[in-house]
Design a protein around this motif. Structure first.
Motif, PDB file in Angstrom:
ATOM      1  N   PHE A  87      35.321  46.767  42.885  1.00  0.00           N
ATOM      2  CA  PHE A  87      36.729  46.706  43.799  1.00  0.00           C
ATOM      3  C   PHE A  87      37.928  46.123  43.257  1.00  0.00           C
ATOM      4  O   PHE A  87      38.865  45.620  43.917  1.00  0.00           O
ATOM      5  N   GLU A  88      37.451  45.415  41.803  1.00  0.00           N
ATOM      6  CA  GLU A  88      38.672  44.709  41.408  1.00  0.00           C
ATOM      7  C   GLU A  88      40.026  45.104  41.159  1.00  0.00           C
ATOM      8  O   GLU A  88      40.982  44.531  41.165  1.00  0.00           O
ATOM      9  N   ARG A  89      40.157  46.733  41.175  1.00  0.00           N
ATOM     10  CA  ARG A  89      41.602  47.221  41.228  1.00  0.00           C
ATOM     11  C   ARG A  89      42.101  47.291  42.363  1.00  0.00           C
ATOM     12  O   ARG A  89      43.174  47.792  42.450  1.00  0.00           O
ATOM     13  N   MET A  90      41.369  47.362  43.405  1.00  0.00           N
ATOM     14  CA  MET A  90      41.980  47.367  44.752  1.00  0.00           C
ATOM     15  C   MET A  90      42.501  45.866  45.132  1.00  0.00           C
ATOM     16  O   MET A  90      41.820  45.203  46.042  1.00  0.00           O
ATOM     17  N   ALA A  91      43.534  45.672  44.766  1.00  0.00           N
ATOM     18  CA  ALA A  91      44.165  44.157  44.893  1.00  0.00           C
ATOM     19  C   ALA A  91      45.443  44.010  45.405  1.00  0.00           C
ATOM     20  O   ALA A  91      46.076  43.266  45.134  1.00  0.00           O
ATOM     21  N   LYS A  92      45.817  44.850  46.346  1.00  0.00           N
ATOM     22  CA  LYS A  92      47.219  44.992  46.825  1.00  0.00           C
ATOM     23  C   LYS A  92      47.218  43.331  47.695  1.00  0.00           C
ATOM     24  O   LYS A  92      46.175  43.293  48.501  1.00  0.00           O
ATOM     25  N   VAL A  93      48.494  42.880  48.008  1.00  0.00           N
ATOM     26  CA  VAL A  93      48.713  42.014  49.026  1.00  0.00           C
ATOM     27  C   VAL A  93      50.021  42.011  49.635  1.00  0.00           C
ATOM     28  O   VAL A  93      51.035  42.271  49.162  1.00  0.00           O
ATOM     29  N   GLU A  94      49.939  42.276  51.102  1.00  0.00           N
ATOM     30  CA  GLU A  94      51.211  42.486  51.825  1.00  0.00           C
ATOM     31  C   GLU A  94      51.237  41.340  52.830  1.00  0.00           C
ATOM     32  O   GLU A  94      50.322  41.337  53.571  1.00  0.00           O
ATOM     33  N   VAL A  95      52.266  40.331  53.065  1.00  0.00           N
ATOM     34  CA  VAL A  95      52.116  39.337  53.624  1.00  0.00           C
ATOM     35  C   VAL A  95      53.239  39.462  54.835  1.00  0.00           C
ATOM     36  O   VAL A  95      54.411  39.738  54.486  1.00  0.00           O
ATOM     37  N   GLY A 107      39.600  43.637  46.734  1.00  0.00           N
ATOM     38  CA  GLY A 107      39.609  42.933  45.060  1.00  0.00           C
ATOM     39  C   GLY A 107      40.715  41.863  44.946  1.00  0.00           C
ATOM     40  O   GLY A 107      40.449  41.181  43.832  1.00  0.00           O
ATOM     41  N   VAL A 108      41.238  41.466  46.058  1.00  0.00           N
ATOM     42  CA  VAL A 108      42.055  40.185  45.787  1.00  0.00           C
ATOM     43  C   VAL A 108      41.285  39.018  45.920  1.00  0.00           C
ATOM     44  O   VAL A 108      40.395  38.734  46.791  1.00  0.00           O
ATOM     45  N   LYS A 109      41.489  38.253  44.665  1.00  0.00           N
ATOM     46  CA  LYS A 109      40.850  36.808  44.699  1.00  0.00           C
ATOM     47  C   LYS A 109      41.063  35.867  45.691  1.00  0.00           C
ATOM     48  O   LYS A 109      42.696  35.881  45.844  1.00  0.00           O
ATOM     49  N   LEU A 110      40.556  35.352  46.315  1.00  0.00           N
ATOM     50  CA  LEU A 110      40.986  34.221  47.212  1.00  0.00           C
ATOM     51  C   LEU A 110      42.082  33.062  46.944  1.00  0.00           C
ATOM     52  O   LEU A 110      43.062  32.960  47.357  1.00  0.00           O
ATOM     53  N   GLU A 111      41.799  32.628  45.568  1.00  0.00           N
ATOM     54  CA  GLU A 111      42.758  31.697  44.965  1.00  0.00           C
ATOM     55  C   GLU A 111      44.066  32.650  44.773  1.00  0.00           C
ATOM     56  O   GLU A 111      45.271  31.835  44.883  1.00  0.00           O
ATOM     57  N   GLU A 112      44.225  33.759  44.336  1.00  0.00           N
ATOM     58  CA  GLU A 112      45.475  34.498  43.939  1.00  0.00           C
ATOM     59  C   GLU A 112      45.948  34.847  45.350  1.00  0.00           C
ATOM     60  O   GLU A 112      47.327  34.880  45.509  1.00  0.00           O
ATOM     61  N   LEU A 113      45.496  35.265  46.313  1.00  0.00           N
ATOM     62  CA  LEU A 113      45.934  35.123  47.701  1.00  0.00           C
ATOM     63  C   LEU A 113      46.715  34.007  48.108  1.00  0.00           C
ATOM     64  O   LEU A 113      47.688  34.110  48.606  1.00  0.00           O
ATOM     65  N   ASN A 114      45.997  32.897  47.967  1.00  0.00           N
ATOM     66  CA  ASN A 114      46.844  31.726  48.162  1.00  0.00           C
ATOM     67  C   ASN A 114      47.945  31.262  47.497  1.00  0.00           C
ATOM     68  O   ASN A 114      49.025  30.832  48.187  1.00  0.00           O
ATOM     69  N   LEU A 115      47.950  31.632  46.411  1.00  0.00           N
ATOM     70  CA  LEU A 115      49.011  31.463  45.628  1.00  0.00           C
ATOM     71  C   LEU A 115      50.373  32.415  46.087  1.00  0.00           C
ATOM     72  O   LEU A 115      51.568  32.057  45.964  1.00  0.00           O
TER      73      LEU A 115
END
Length: 444
Positions: A87-95, A107-115
């Protein structure tokens, strides 16, 4: 098995190369499997996941979901000929900072989410040791915890809603976007920690928290682990609620670059200006030798860096042997008994033992290893004694690593047949053709 459809539908996102597939068939548990995957597929949209499940049902082919394969229980490994779904390519982030939620791909990494959240003064509190590589989907499926569990709990406390594709090929929208939600049975909690056996997560709605204004932390050394864990109990009893309380025993401390002493990392989130007051209070409560202090959020997080190297220190100690990292939890008041019992069991069976973990929430990670030429018998005997010990203390054999393959028999003893029979019925309901991560969680 119709591989032609996979080639047509996914093109170069379906990888059949055996050398590439070999990189995806295992996780961080050091399990070794003789079988290999037929390939790896990289979906980018939910509809593609639906089509994959329907293809798997039609072809009776197992699907093994994977994020970054940091699991330590075997639940992210391909244990039979099948297809790895990365799932590494399913990495959208909407805040949405007003609602205090993030809607993210698995696929979003936890560290990338916090960034991504930092610009809003928000963060996602769950903080496993593998935070730099662990993905949201993997952390949800595994029911991950981590270093801030003493204050913020685990994934089950921060997932508001999910979109999942079941083994029937149905898309379920579960939970809510709101903090309060009572819309029927709580199926969100059913899927958190289900290890990919009931459905494939395609989207998660996560609750967020404001980044604390500041923090104060200390690193203290102890002559014995028992006094260290007793001090954690003392701190909690004094109305101090730690943000984190982590420990390493003396051999492990040396492996990660600290003095060869039992180390306690303890921190508290505070208002700006209160750092010194809290540090002084910790100094007054702790009987160990305070070696380092940290005032401020970033400094307190940096203080934890040696603790984050625990896994690498354990690998170094094993020296090429088969490393077995365990994951148990007991009531916090029983931590001293647990440490004494684990050390006694290791001595009784003649196995090496390294201790570290999240003492702030009663979670210990005993690590041992064996040489391949010697076989695992002594380690297996130690693990059986460990399971009996934590059961006697009112604990559990899996706090945050999951059951996977490694702990199915231990789970059988802990849960009992009646509970397992209900779990098997749930598996048949959500995955009637047994194509989703088969062979995990439930004992045969």
């Amino acid at each position: 098995m119709d591989l032609g459809w996979l080639r047509r539908r996914f093109g170069d996102r379906f990888v059949e190369d055996g050398a590439v597939a070999a990189l995806y068939v295992r996780d961080a548990s050091f399990m070794e499997f003789s079988r290999s995957a037929i390939g790896v597929v990289f979906p980018e949209e939910e509809e593609e996941v639906v089509e994959l499940v329907r293809w798997a049902v039609e072809n009776r082919t197992p699907l093994f979901p994977q994020g970054c394969a940091t699991s330590l229980s075997g639940n992210a490994a391909a244990t039979a000929p099948g297809l790895v779904v990365s799932f590494e390519r399913m990495a959208k982030v909407e805040v949405d900072p007003v609602d205090g939620v993030a809607v993210v791909g698995p696929g979003v990494k936890l560290e990338e989410l916090n960034l991504a959240l930092a610009r809003y003064g928000l963060f996602f509190p769950v903080d496993p040791g593998s935070v730099k590589s662990a993905t949201v989907g993997g952390a949800i499926a595994n029911g991950a915890g981590g270093m801030r569990g003493a204050k913020y709990g685990t994934m089950k406390d921060w997932v508001l809603g999910l979109r999942v594709v079941t083994g029937r090929g149905d898309v379920l929208r579960l939970g809510c976007r709101t903090y309060k939600c009572r819309n029927g049975y709580d199926l969100v909690r059913l899927f958190v920690g289900s290890e990919g056996t009931l459905g494939l997560i395609t989207e998660a709605t996560l609750k967020l928290a404001p980044v604390p204004e500041s923090a104060a932390a200390v690193l203290a050394y102890y002559r014995d682990v028992e006094t260290l864990v007793e001090d954690v109990v003392r701190v909690r009893a004094s109305r101090v609620w730690p943000l984190f309380a982590e420990f390493l025993d003396a051999p492990t401390s040396a492996l990660v670059g600290l003095e060869e002493k039992n180390a306690l990392f303890i921190g508290v989130d505070v208002n700006a200006g209160a750092e010194e007051k809290v540090i002084n209070k910790l100094r007054g409560l702790l009987r160990g030798e305070v070696a380092l202090e940290a005032a401020g959020w970033e400094a307190s997080m940096r203080l934890l860096e040696p603790r984050r190297r625990l896994f690498y220190g354990q690998i170094k100690a094993a020296g090429g042997g088969v490393l077995v990292i365990e994951d148990v939890a007991v009531p916090i008041s029983k931590l001293p008994d647990a440490v004494r019992g684990l050390k006694a069991a290791a001595a009784r069976h003649g196995v090496p033992l390294l201790l570290g973990g999240h003492v702030g929430d009663g979670n210990i990670h005993p690590a041992t290893w064996y040489r391949r030429e010697e076989g695992p018998a002594r380690v297996e005997n130690f693990i059986r004694d460990m399971a009996e010990l934590v059961a006697k203390l009112g604990g559990t054999i899996s706090a945050e690593h999951g059951i996977g393959v490694l702990k199915r028999e231990l789970a059988k003893a802990e849960l009992g047949e009646a509970a397992l029979s209900y779990m098997r019925e749930l598996k048949r309901l959500f995955d009637p053709y047994n194509v989703l991560n088969p062979g995990k969680v439930l004992p045969g």
